[in-house]
Design an enzyme around this catalytic site. Structure first.
Site, PDB file in Angstrom:
ATOM      1  N   GLU A 195       0.848  -1.200   0.000  1.00 49.03           N
ATOM      2  CA  GLU A 195       0.000   0.000   0.000  1.00 49.03           C
ATOM      3  C   GLU A 195       0.884   1.250   0.000  1.00 49.03           C
ATOM      4  O   GLU A 195       0.791   2.101   0.894  1.00 49.03           O
ATOM      5  CB  GLU A 195      -0.982  -0.011   1.172  1.00 49.03           C
ATOM      6  CG  GLU A 195      -1.959  -1.175   1.073  1.00 49.03           C
ATOM      7  CD  GLU A 195      -3.188  -1.082   1.967  1.00 49.03           C
ATOM      8  OE1 GLU A 195      -3.228  -0.234   2.867  1.00 49.03           O
ATOM      9  OE2 GLU A 195      -4.119  -1.888   1.744  1.00 49.03           O
ATOM     10  N   GLU A 318      -4.990  -8.638  -0.752  1.00 48.37           N
ATOM     11  CA  GLU A 318      -5.778  -8.350   0.459  1.00 48.37           C
ATOM     12  C   GLU A 318      -7.221  -8.162   0.040  1.00 48.37           C
ATOM     13  O   GLU A 318      -7.514  -7.302  -0.798  1.00 48.37           O
ATOM     14  CB  GLU A 318      -5.274  -7.098   1.179  1.00 48.37           C
ATOM     15  CG  GLU A 318      -3.989  -7.323   1.944  1.00 48.37           C
ATOM     16  CD  GLU A 318      -3.551  -6.121   2.783  1.00 48.37           C
ATOM     17  OE1 GLU A 318      -4.422  -5.411   3.324  1.00 48.37           O
ATOM     18  OE2 GLU A 318      -2.330  -5.909   2.874  1.00 48.37           O
TER      19      GLU A 318
HETATM   20  O1  AHR Z   1      -5.254  -6.222   6.662  1.00 50.08           O
HETATM   21  C1  AHR Z   1      -5.168  -5.083   7.449  1.00 50.08           C
HETATM   22  C2  AHR Z   1      -4.490  -3.913   6.754  1.00 50.08           C
HETATM   23  O2  AHR Z   1      -5.279  -3.495   5.679  1.00 50.08           O
HETATM   24  C3  AHR Z   1      -3.146  -4.179   6.125  1.00 50.08           C
HETATM   25  O3  AHR Z   1      -2.104  -4.091   7.032  1.00 50.08           O
HETATM   26  C4  AHR Z   1      -3.041  -3.075   5.121  1.00 50.08           C
HETATM   27  O4  AHR Z   1      -2.223  -3.422   4.034  1.00 50.08           O
HETATM   28  C5  AHR Z   1      -4.482  -2.813   4.726  1.00 50.08           C
HETATM   29  O5  AHR Z   1      -4.790  -1.477   4.758  1.00 50.08           O
END
Ligand code: AHR
Length: 515
Positions: A195, A318
């Site tokens: 991110e 994710e």
């Molecule tokens: O999964 C939780 C968080 O969500 C992770 O650390 C991040 O990459 C995302 O914003």
């Protein structure tokens, strides 16, 4: 018969015809095999966050909780049964400040840091590189390691890879041997950053693309232990990052990692509750899988333009539900309940990932244990397998299966207030065992649905498998009551040349199709 009676009869016949025509019919095109559904689409994510690793997975070798070299036997056993193909570690946002040298050598000498992203709690670095590889090797899973581009350096990222994969006489490799590991670790995926548009450094895609080109230059491994190198991509519906990265990076670049979470309200602020929600929040959450499909369609179009030879993969590393923090919990620990709604959400994601399997070669649900949409919830020495766990378990036959196209005619619209979505969703594949598998979801919270099934022009003989459903939308498996939502046997036989299935309201069905 009078003209009036004739007209009434004709109207009735028309209505009956329309009703018949409106019955959903699902056709599987077994003669048109598509891409392989990479098993890593069923990948997991374990971050140093809350009790996701410490307590949930790692208790340490001295714990009374039965463990193998510190990893909980019960949790590892349940994950092995799930055939977890891949684990991403150590974050997430945590990775953006993680210095790998803090996590090697004698555990008693490792530095204690503060986990600034997640709850401000001490991180004693008990789980580091060697412990992580012990976990994936116990699971029989592949390793996805995420390097620190936030506060790290290109030297640190290059040396971590050398430490893990090196074979020669370099001091750094000797250090790994002295720390107990002679044989190199097998790193399947290595990402630079997480991110980077946000917690990873608030960068612009152009800046990160240059930084990736710079750092990736120094990533070197023996040829037979080269991981897939991953660039950290965009978020939610935004495909700008896919566009910029796929245009600007060439060297040591195998794929782009995209993230997209789903919230019942559709908004980051006031996401909605994990349990005890109204039907508006049931459909609010499930209908958002449409955005996942849309962003994948758009990302594929971008990649097809910039990478017509299809060298690059899309990694959705994710995804999952994200709710308001569980009352009474540390908001930085992202603890949430997991209900039947989450199981259907997972199933709908699988259908989308299967449909885009040509480019989507990996996905990682957030996260594996005790955090966000977890497979397993633990407390002390107890555990509960969540409805999401069962959704993953039912789809094991889809790992490395060959996707088959399906057409769903007369799919009923599920509508509530201003929100609507397709009532039914389906995905089919030819499993590695040669069998034909079908996954079906009835998203409607209150109405069952009848479906006619065909394989090509034929009615199959029978289907046999499991259904996951419950009386309440927020049925869940809690510690102490771990068996509220369990897969139940499901089967149907053809009659009079037709195979008809009845899908209960709010259900997920996975069957093998025979005949
Ligand atoms: O999964 C939780 C968080 O969500 C992770 O650390 C991040 O990459 C995302 O914003």
């Amino acid at each position: 018969m009078t003209r009036r009676a004739l007209a009434t009869l004709a109207t009735h016949l028309l209505l009956a015809g329309a009703a018949l025509a409106a019955e959903p019919t699902l056709t599987i095109r077994a003669d048109q095999p598509g891409p392989v559904i990479h098993r890593n689409i069923y990948g997991q994510f374990a971050e140093h966050l809350g009790t996701g690793i410490y307590e949930g997975l790692w208790v340490g070798p001295g714990s009374k909780v039965p463990n193998v070299r510190g990893w909980r036997k019960d949790v590892v056993g349940a994950l092995k049964a799930l055939k977890v193909p891949l684990v991403r570690w150590p974050g997430g946002c945590f990775a953006n400040e993680y210095h790998w040298r803090d996590g090697i050598g004698p555990r008693s000498k490792r530095p204690v840091k503060i986990n600034t992203h997640w709850g401000g709690v001490p991180e004693n670095n008990a789980v580091g590189t060697h412990e992580f590889f012990d976990l994936v090797e116990q699971l029989g899973a592949e390793a996805y390691v995420n390097a620190n581009v936030g506060t790290g350096t290109p030297q640190e990222a290059a040396e971590w890879l050398e430490y893990m994969t090196g074979e020669g006489e370099a001091t750094i490799v000797q250090q790994r041997r002295m720390n107990g590991r002679d044989k190199p670790f097998r790193v399947h995926y290595y990402a630079l950053g997480n991110e980077t548009w946000g917690c990873g450094g608030n960068m612009r895609p152009e800046y990160y693309a240059d930084l990736y080109r710079h750092w990736a230059t120094f990533l070197k491994t023996p040829a037979h232990n080269r991981p897939q190198f991953i660039a950290s991509g965009g978020n939610d519906r935004d495909t700008t990052w896919t566009e910029v990265l796929s245009k600007s990076i060439r060297h040591n670049f195998d794929g782009i990692a995209h993230h997209a979470y789903t919230f019942p309200s559709g908004k980051w602020e006031g996401k909605g509750a994990a349990a005890g929600f109204p039907e508006a929040e049931w459909i609010g959450l499930l209908s958002q899988v449409g955005k996942i499909d849309a962003v994948l369609t758009q990302s594929r179009a971008v990649l097809d333009k910039n990478d017509p030879k299809k060298r690059l993969a899309l990694y959705f590393d994710e995804w999952g539900s994200w709710y308001d923090p569980e009352p009474g919990s540390n908001p930085g620990f992202l603890v949430q309940r997991n209900t039947l709604r989450d199981a259907l959400l997972a199933g709908l994601h699988f259908h989308v990932f299967h449909a885009h399997a040509e480019r989507v070669k990996m996905s990682n649900i957030a996260q594996m244990v005790n955090v966000l949409q977890a497979m397993i919830l633990t407390s002390k020495d107890q555990l509960a397998l969540t409805p999401t766990y069962h959704a993953f378990a039912l789809h094991i036959p889809f790992q490395d299966a060959t996707a088959l196209p399906v057409t769903l005619e007369h799919n009923p619209v599920y509508q509530l207030g201003g929100t609507q979505m397709p009532g039914l969703s389906a995905s089919a594949a030819r499993g590695k065992d040669g069998k034909l598998y079908l996954s079906l979801i009835n998203a409607n919270a209150s109405q069952s649905s009848e479906l006619t099934l065909r394989v090509g022009a034929q009615a199959p003989r029978s289907v046999k498998g499991h259904v996951l459903t419950a009386a309440a939308m927020d049925a869940q498996n809690e510690l102490g009551q771990p068996a509220q939502v369990q897969p139940q046997p499901f089967e149907a036989q053809a009659a009079e040349g037709q195979l008809r299935l009845r899908l209960p309201a709010k259900s997920l069905v996975v069957v093998a199709v025979e005949g």
